[in-house]
Scaffold this active site. Structure first.
Site, PDB file in Angstrom:
ATOM      1  CD1 TRP A   1      -1.571  -2.202   2.799  1.00 54.17           C
ATOM      2  CD2 TRP A   1      -2.644  -1.872   0.052  1.00 54.17           C
ATOM      3  NE1 TRP A   1      -2.362  -2.937   2.113  1.00 54.17           N
ATOM      4  CE2 TRP A   1      -3.469  -2.927   1.104  1.00 54.17           C
ATOM      5  CE3 TRP A   1      -3.377  -1.241  -0.794  1.00 54.17           C
ATOM      6  CZ2 TRP A   1      -4.426  -3.553   0.170  1.00 54.17           C
ATOM      7  CZ3 TRP A   1      -4.713  -1.687  -0.850  1.00 54.17           C
ATOM      8  CH2 TRP A   1      -4.899  -3.068  -0.471  1.00 54.17           C
TER       9      TRP A   1
ATOM     10  CD  GLN B   1     -23.176   2.346  -9.150  1.00 54.61           C
ATOM     11  OE1 GLN B   1     -21.537   1.851  -9.320  1.00 54.61           O
ATOM     12  NE2 GLN B   1     -24.282   1.186  -8.754  1.00 54.61           N
ATOM     13  CG  PHE B   2     -28.929   6.970  -8.734  1.00 52.88           C
ATOM     14  CD1 PHE B   2     -29.858   7.074  -7.683  1.00 52.88           C
ATOM     15  CD2 PHE B   2     -28.763   7.072 -10.230  1.00 52.88           C
ATOM     16  CE1 PHE B   2     -30.950   6.494  -8.520  1.00 52.88           C
ATOM     17  CE2 PHE B   2     -29.553   5.655 -10.067  1.00 52.88           C
ATOM     18  CZ  PHE B   2     -30.805   5.461  -9.813  1.00 52.88           C
ATOM     19  CB  THR B   3     -27.635   2.442  -7.592  1.00 50.29           C
ATOM     20  OG1 THR B   3     -26.341   2.436  -7.707  1.00 50.29           O
ATOM     21  CG2 THR B   3     -28.182   3.135  -8.439  1.00 50.29           C
TER      22      THR B   3
END
Length: 157
Positions: free
Chosen positions: A61, A77-79
Site C-alpha cells: 500500500w 452512480q446514485f444507487t
C-alpha cells in the site's frame, strides 16, 4: 465513492464504447443532499492520492494511481446512496437529483482531472444507462467518503 483497483475498465452506452482505461482506478461516485464543492474537491484528492499498490521492494500500500502512472475512470452512480432498510425495493431519497447532482459530479470529475492529468482521467455518461466492464485487480475495493465523522462514544466504567 467506491474505488476499485483495476487492470482495465470501460463504459458502454447504447452499444457504443464511451471510455476505457488500462491499469488504474475505477471510481463509482454518488452525490448526496448537503454535499458541497469542498466535498467534491476533498474526494477528488483522495482518489488521486489513495495508495493502492505495492512498491518495487514489496512494501504494501505504498503507491497511488499517480505513482504508477495509471488511469482513472469516473462513473456517476446514485444507487450507492440507496436505502434498503424497508422492504425489498431500494429507496433513492438519499441521492441528490437532477441538475444539482450533475453540477457537483462534474465538479468532482474536473477536480480529479486537475489533481492528476486530464488525459489520464475518463468519464462515463451522467444519468445514462451504462454498461461498466472491469477486471478487478486483487480484488481491491474501498469505500471513501468526506462525510462528517461519527462521534466516538465513551465507554462507561
Amino acid at each position: 465513492a467506491i474505488l476499485q483497483r483495476v487492470l482495465s475498465a470501460s463504459v458502454t452506452v447504447d452499444e457504443k464504447l464511451v471510455s476505457s482505461i488500462g491499469k488504474g482506478v475505477l471510481v463509482f461516485a454518488a452525490v448526496a443532499p448537503g454535499d458541497t464543492e469542498k466535498d467534491a474537491e476533498s474526494l477528488a484528492a483522495k482518489v488521486v492520492k489513495m495508495r493502492l499498490w505495492d512498491d518495487e521492494l514489496g512494501g504494501r500500500w505504498r503507491k497511488s494511481v499517480q505513482d504508477i502512472n495509471g488511469e482513472v475512470l469516473c462513473v456517476s452512480q446514485f444507487t450507492l446512496l440507496a436505502s434498503t432498510k424497508k422492504g425489498s425495493k431500494p429507496d433513492f431519497h438519499g441521492a441528490l437529483g437532477g441538475d444539482e447532482a450533475r453540477i457537483l459530479y462534474e465538479s468532482f470529475y474536473r477536480k480529479v482531472q486537475e489533481g492528476y492529468a486530464a488525459e489520464k482521467v475518463k468519464d462515463g455518461v451522467f444519468q445514462a444507462m451504462m454498461q461498466v466492464a472491469l477486471v478487478n485487480d486483487g480484488p481491491v475495493t474501498l469505500e471513501i467518503s468526506t462525510g462528517p465523522k461519527q462521534p466516538v462514544q465513551e465507554k462507561s466504567a
